[in-house]
Write a protein that holds these residues in place. Structure first.
Motif: not given
Length: 187
Positions: A56-60, A62-64, A72-73, A184-185
């Motif tokens: 579904d394109g959800e990141w699971i 930590a953000a890079p 808003h996730k 994402h951007q």
């Protein structure tokens, strides 16, 4: 079975197991299988949920470095970190510097490492940060940033899998990755 083969005594009070004193290995095997079934089923369910979220394109994770996950996730660029990421790419592509040279340049310039940046963000929010922080940039960090297509807006997941619950991770072929381009951007 590994313990049995090594001659280790196996005692499980709740299952009335005392091997090899009670040498009914078939009965012991049935007990172990019955006890393992709920764990295996839970593991399967967790894997299915993770795979569905990835599809579904959800990141699971930590953000890079260079991003945070907002309320808003969604991925939000951290401007100061994004400039450092751009500098890393510039030094590599335009200046011809290698991983080690870039790491040394950033360290010598006093640029906070990803962990230091994370620590500063958490502390600014009034949260305690318990992870160990190093002031020197690592070659592996530079390599990871330069090789990560996340920075061009691509979300690539399911790069690794585990065969056993506590086993080692196994790298999957690129064709088996779950890829979402323009997710994402890009920095």
């Amino acid at each position: 079975e590994n313990f049995r083969d090594e001659g280790v005594r196996i005692i499980s009070i709740g299952d009335s197991v005392d091997f090899p004193n009670n040498n009914d290995w078939f009965k012991i095997s049935i007990h172990f299988i019955m006890n393992e079934m709920p764990v295996t089923e839970t593991s399967r369910k967790v894997k299915n949920v993770i795979e569905r979220r990835q599809n579904d394109g959800e990141w699971i994770c930590a953000a890079p470095y260079g991003y945070i996950i907002n309320t808003h996730k969604k991925f939000e660029i951290v401007p100061t970190e994004a400039e450092i990421v751009r500098k890393i790419f510039d030094l590599y592509i335009n200046e011809g510097m290698g991983y080690n040279s870039i790491a040394n340049y950033l360290t010598d310039s006093g640029v906070p490492t990803p962990r230091m940046s994370e620590q500063l963000r958490k502390e600014a929010e009034g949260k305690e940060y318990k992870r160990q922080v190093k002031a020197a940039w690592a070659i592996e960090t530079i390599h990871g940033i330069l090789q990560n297509d996340f920075y061009i807006g691509t979300l690539r997941q399911s790069k690794y899998t585990r065969v056993k619950i506590n086993g080692k991770s196994k790298k999957l072929d690129d064709g088996n990755h779950i890829v979402h381009e323009d997710h994402h951007q890009a920095i």
